[in-house]
Design a protein around this motif. Structure first.
Motif, PDB file in Angstrom:
ATOM      1  N   ALA A  14      -9.883   2.421   1.910  1.00 56.07           N
ATOM      2  CA  ALA A  14      -8.446   2.357   1.937  1.00 56.07           C
ATOM      3  C   ALA A  14      -8.155   1.598   0.725  1.00 56.07           C
ATOM      4  N   PRO A  34      -4.061   6.220   2.391  1.00 58.30           N
ATOM      5  CA  PRO A  34      -5.343   5.398   2.307  1.00 58.30           C
ATOM      6  C   PRO A  34      -6.034   5.112   3.787  1.00 58.30           C
ATOM      7  N   GLY A  35      -5.063   5.146   4.784  1.00 55.18           N
ATOM      8  CA  GLY A  35      -5.680   4.895   6.022  1.00 55.18           C
ATOM      9  C   GLY A  35      -6.426   6.097   6.631  1.00 55.18           C
ATOM     10  N   SER A  38      -9.899   6.536   4.532  1.00 47.77           N
ATOM     11  CA  SER A  38     -10.786   5.505   5.357  1.00 47.77           C
ATOM     12  C   SER A  38     -11.146   6.212   6.555  1.00 47.77           C
TER      13      SER A  38
END
Length: 115
Positions: A14, A34-35, A38
């Protein structure tokens, strides 16, 4: 898309990407956070081993990789088009082979040059 050490450090993927990051994979394409990136990397269990690098422009790079997933006995050769914005990866477009990835990267480069 993650190296072994990144899977052991939640959140490392992330931190390496922009918000949003544009992704392309076998299940679809589009911008994600980004989360979500990830989580996607962690959930897939994928390990990517780079085999060759092909610079396309100052922001685009194609990397040919051997991909393995949990339970796979042999690696699968794939290629990913990476775009960098600033210090972060802003696109990760995985394709089934080097030729396809290079073609897409050259198209992206030409589109950017005509904006």
């Amino acid at each position: 898309m993650a190296h072994e050490r990144e899977r052991r450090r939640p959140g490392a993927a992330a931190k390496a990407v922009s918000d949003p990051i544009v992704v392309l994979g076998p299940k679809g394409a589009g911008p994600i956070t980004p989360g979500q990136f990830s989580e996607w990397v962690g959930r897939s269990g994928i390990t990517m081993t780079p085999r060759s690098w092909h610079p396309i422009s100052d922001r685009l790079m194609v990397v040919e990789e051997d991909a393995t997933w949990p339970g796979s006995e042999t690696p699968t050769r794939v290629a990913t088009v990476f775009r960098v914005t600033g210090q972060q990866v802003s696109a990760a477009l995985r394709l089934p082979d080097l030729r396809s990835a290079l073609e897409l990267a050259y198209i992206c480069r030409e589109m950017a040059a005509t904006e």
